[in-house]
Design an enzyme around this catalytic site. Sequence first.
Site, PDB file in Angstrom:
ATOM      1  N   LYS A  29       7.619  -0.535   5.054  1.00 17.92           N
ATOM      2  CA  LYS A  29       6.792  -0.939   3.917  1.00 17.92           C
ATOM      3  C   LYS A  29       5.423  -1.260   4.490  1.00 17.92           C
ATOM      4  O   LYS A  29       5.324  -1.822   5.575  1.00 17.92           O
ATOM      5  CB  LYS A  29       7.353  -2.192   3.243  1.00 17.92           C
ATOM      6  CG  LYS A  29       8.793  -2.043   2.774  1.00 17.92           C
ATOM      7  CD  LYS A  29       8.862  -1.312   1.468  1.00 17.92           C
ATOM      8  CE  LYS A  29      10.301  -1.135   1.008  1.00 17.92           C
ATOM      9  NZ  LYS A  29      10.887   0.119   1.493  1.00 17.92           N
ATOM     10  N   ASP A  63       5.500  16.670  12.129  1.00 19.74           N
ATOM     11  CA  ASP A  63       5.796  16.101  10.812  1.00 19.74           C
ATOM     12  C   ASP A  63       4.526  16.077   9.971  1.00 19.74           C
ATOM     13  O   ASP A  63       4.221  15.089   9.304  1.00 19.74           O
ATOM     14  CB  ASP A  63       6.380  14.684  10.969  1.00 19.74           C
ATOM     15  CG  ASP A  63       7.057  14.193   9.672  1.00 19.74           C
ATOM     16  OD1 ASP A  63       7.295  15.025   8.769  1.00 19.74           O
ATOM     17  OD2 ASP A  63       7.340  12.983   9.576  1.00 19.74           O
ATOM     18  N   ILE A  67       0.820  -1.213   0.000  1.00 19.63           N
ATOM     19  CA  ILE A  67       0.000   0.000   0.000  1.00 19.63           C
ATOM     20  C   ILE A  67       0.847   1.253   0.000  1.00 19.63           C
ATOM     21  O   ILE A  67       0.459   2.288  -0.510  1.00 19.63           O
ATOM     22  CB  ILE A  67      -0.904  -0.001   1.238  1.00 19.63           C
ATOM     23  CG1 ILE A  67      -1.849  -1.186   1.175  1.00 19.63           C
ATOM     24  CG2 ILE A  67      -1.713   1.268   1.312  1.00 19.63           C
ATOM     25  CD1 ILE A  67      -2.651  -1.328   2.423  1.00 19.63           C
ATOM     26  N   GLY A  68       1.988   1.153   0.565  1.00 18.64           N
ATOM     27  CA  GLY A  68       2.853   2.330   0.613  1.00 18.64           C
ATOM     28  C   GLY A  68       4.199   1.961   1.187  1.00 18.64           C
ATOM     29  O   GLY A  68       4.406   0.850   1.661  1.00 18.64           O
ATOM     30  N   GLY A 101       7.787   3.977   3.151  1.00 17.51           N
ATOM     31  CA  GLY A 101       8.420   5.218   3.584  1.00 17.51           C
ATOM     32  C   GLY A 101       9.891   4.979   3.779  1.00 17.51           C
ATOM     33  O   GLY A 101      10.412   3.933   3.404  1.00 17.51           O
ATOM     34  N   ALA A 102      10.538   5.942   4.366  1.00 14.60           N
ATOM     35  CA  ALA A 102      11.964   5.800   4.571  1.00 14.60           C
ATOM     36  C   ALA A 102      12.252   4.615   5.479  1.00 14.60           C
ATOM     37  O   ALA A 102      13.325   4.024   5.422  1.00 14.60           O
ATOM     38  CB  ALA A 102      12.510   7.079   5.188  1.00 14.60           C
ATOM     39  N   PHE A 103      11.317   4.259   6.319  1.00  9.15           N
ATOM     40  CA  PHE A 103      11.605   3.253   7.330  1.00  9.15           C
ATOM     41  C   PHE A 103      10.638   2.086   7.332  1.00  9.15           C
ATOM     42  O   PHE A 103      10.665   1.269   8.235  1.00  9.15           O
ATOM     43  CB  PHE A 103      11.584   3.909   8.719  1.00  9.15           C
ATOM     44  CG  PHE A 103      12.519   5.070   8.807  1.00  9.15           C
ATOM     45  CD1 PHE A 103      13.859   4.863   9.039  1.00  9.15           C
ATOM     46  CD2 PHE A 103      12.056   6.357   8.628  1.00  9.15           C
ATOM     47  CE1 PHE A 103      14.723   5.928   9.101  1.00  9.15           C
ATOM     48  CE2 PHE A 103      12.918   7.436   8.692  1.00  9.15           C
ATOM     49  CZ  PHE A 103      14.259   7.224   8.921  1.00  9.15           C
TER      50      PHE A 103
HETATM   51  N1  LIG Z   1      -3.015   2.899   8.022  1.00  3.79           N
HETATM   52  C1  LIG Z   1      -2.725   3.089   6.736  1.00  3.79           C
HETATM   53  N2  LIG Z   1      -3.680   2.877   5.788  1.00  3.79           N
HETATM   54  C2  LIG Z   1      -3.388   3.059   4.470  1.00  3.79           C
HETATM   55  N3  LIG Z   1      -2.194   3.440   4.012  1.00  3.79           N
HETATM   56  C3  LIG Z   1      -1.223   3.660   4.911  1.00  3.79           C
HETATM   57  C4  LIG Z   1      -1.411   3.489   6.311  1.00  3.79           C
HETATM   58  N4  LIG Z   1      -0.268   3.776   6.953  1.00  3.79           N
HETATM   59  C5  LIG Z   1       0.601   4.119   6.011  1.00  3.79           C
HETATM   60  N5  LIG Z   1       0.037   4.044   4.779  1.00  3.79           N
HETATM   61  C6  LIG Z   1       0.670   4.344   3.496  1.00  3.79           C
HETATM   62  O1  LIG Z   1       1.997   3.986   3.614  1.00  3.79           O
HETATM   63  C7  LIG Z   1       2.778   5.136   3.511  1.00  3.79           C
HETATM   64  C8  LIG Z   1       3.990   4.964   4.423  1.00  3.79           C
HETATM   65  O2  LIG Z   1       3.690   4.866   5.804  1.00  3.79           O
HETATM   66  P1  LIG Z   1       4.519   5.659   6.873  1.00  3.79           P
HETATM   67  O3  LIG Z   1       4.502   7.106   6.538  1.00  3.79           O
HETATM   68  O4  LIG Z   1       3.993   5.294   8.205  1.00  3.79           O
HETATM   69  O5  LIG Z   1       6.054   5.173   6.697  1.00  3.79           O
HETATM   70  P2  LIG Z   1       7.381   5.899   7.242  1.00  3.79           P
HETATM   71  O6  LIG Z   1       8.486   4.937   7.040  1.00  3.79           O
HETATM   72  O7  LIG Z   1       7.121   6.412   8.622  1.00  3.79           O
HETATM   73  O8  LIG Z   1       7.515   7.148   6.268  1.00  3.79           O
HETATM   74  P3  LIG Z   1       8.464   8.418   6.442  1.00  3.79           P
HETATM   75  O9  LIG Z   1       9.316   8.373   5.236  1.00  3.79           O
HETATM   76  O10 LIG Z   1       7.517   9.583   6.489  1.00  3.79           O
HETATM   77  O11 LIG Z   1       9.204   8.219   7.722  1.00  3.79           O
HETATM   78  C9  LIG Z   1       1.850   6.319   3.793  1.00  3.79           C
HETATM   79  O12 LIG Z   1       2.253   7.521   3.175  1.00  3.79           O
HETATM   80  C10 LIG Z   1       0.566   5.821   3.199  1.00  3.79           C
HETATM   81  O13 LIG Z   1       0.559   6.025   1.802  1.00  3.79           O
END
Ligand SMILES: Nc1ncnc2c1ncn2[C@@H]1O[C@H](COP(=O)(O)OP(=O)(O)OP(=O)(O)O)[C@@H](O)[C@H]1O
Length: 403
Positions: free
Chosen positions: A40, A147, A33-34, A36-38
């Site tokens: 999946k 953030d 679904i997505g 981020g830096a840290f």
């Molecule tokens: N509960 C959720 N429901 C649907 N999609 C989600 C959910 N949580 C995260 N995502 C998707 O996954 C992506 C990444 O999640 P998240 O931002 O928590 O990762 P991260 O590693 O903390 O990112 P960052 O690079 O900001 O640190 C979000 O931008 C969103 O598109």
Amino acid sequence: MKGSGRHKLDQRTFMEQVRECRDKGYLLSSKKIGSGAFSKVYLAYATHERMQHNPKLSSDLRGKHHTMSNGRWVGVRQVQLYETYQNSQRSYLVLELAARGDLLEHINNMSDRRCCPGLEEEEARRLFWQLVSAVAHCHGAGIVHRDLKCENILLDDRGFLKLTDFGFANRTRLKDALLSTFCGSMAYTAPEILMSKKYSGQQADLWSLGVILYAMVTGKLPFKECQPRRMLHLMRRGPTFRLGLSPECQDLIRGLLQLRPRTRLGLQQVAVHCWMLPAAHVLFHTVLSATPEKWADSQLPASPDHAEPSADLESPRPILQLQCPQRQGTTKGRTLDTELKPPEAHHKREVGSVGSGLYTAAASAGTGACRQLLSLCCASAIRNMPGHYLINREQVGRKGQVR
Ligand SMILES: Nc1ncnc2c1ncn2[C@@H]1O[C@H](COP(=O)(O)OP(=O)(O)OP(=O)(O)O)[C@@H](O)[C@H]1O
């Protein structure tokens, strides 16, 4: 590592994750679904056994409706975290699924649909109103987010907004306490933080709100530069607006994007700003006269693109499985992230099959604990398809363009 070697490793990692989740009672799908830096983020299902052990999860999944309690919208605030678990390799967060993805993706989709960058002001107003009330709720509880950005704002199946990724959130007892840690993403970061000054977390959040509103209505970021000094230069010049944007909306954005923190509009002032008032009006009337379902159905556009997978009550219910490899260092002091991340080949919303090769982006290995309870991982929705507006994770519209 060569391509095929990495591919095999990724597949092996993914299969390990499938096993680890299954042991905990979750069926991990390959639908990413997505990321981020840290982390999946994958779609997953809870088994019956798991639901029996977690009454909250069970009841939420059975009746996925927004309810109202004491006249306040429940669900506007933050994504529900159901469970966390970890081993020596990685950590997992089990979260409520926000079926319509993040705000960044939504802005992209709507820009495509309208053939015009950004959301219509009316829709932006409705979403922004929810965002402001979510942030007000946090500030009221003494929490600053630090953030706030489009990728950390999720939309559920009805289009209700959810705030996520509290990894940099800070609890301040004193309203005017000053902080000094650099947090957040540069494009959304307040000038006082870029200048390494002590700052008020609340006022920094207000700046980010201004950036988000600008992104909503223009499909671009107001300021985009890789170097803080150049960024500050742009900030001093102030935002420029596209033709056709209402003067009221411009005024609100300018009020939030004030260089001097103390002259920025406060949340109360935002709530009564003339651009916002129609949203307050709608909310007031619907709270008085309609059930949440009725309101949601009548006010929110259906989004067939993000229809939640249907499942009968006896089947495993879809939820979100978040994997959160360890952050390096502490949750604070995230490094400046000014570089453009290379877009993924596609923003993967398709479902692959085990071993199909879609797992190349499976969670990377890490050790240690996941972040604190509310620090939900967040990643970006990056798309790079011809004919689509590309709004990247760190910048909405590159070099002033929309694509
Ligand atoms: N509960 C959720 N429901 C649907 N999609 C989600 C959910 N949580 C995260 N995502 C998707 O996954 C992506 C990444 O999640 P998240 O931002 O928590 O990762 P991260 O590693 O903390 O990112 P960052 O690079 O900001 O640190 C979000 O931008 C969103 O598109």
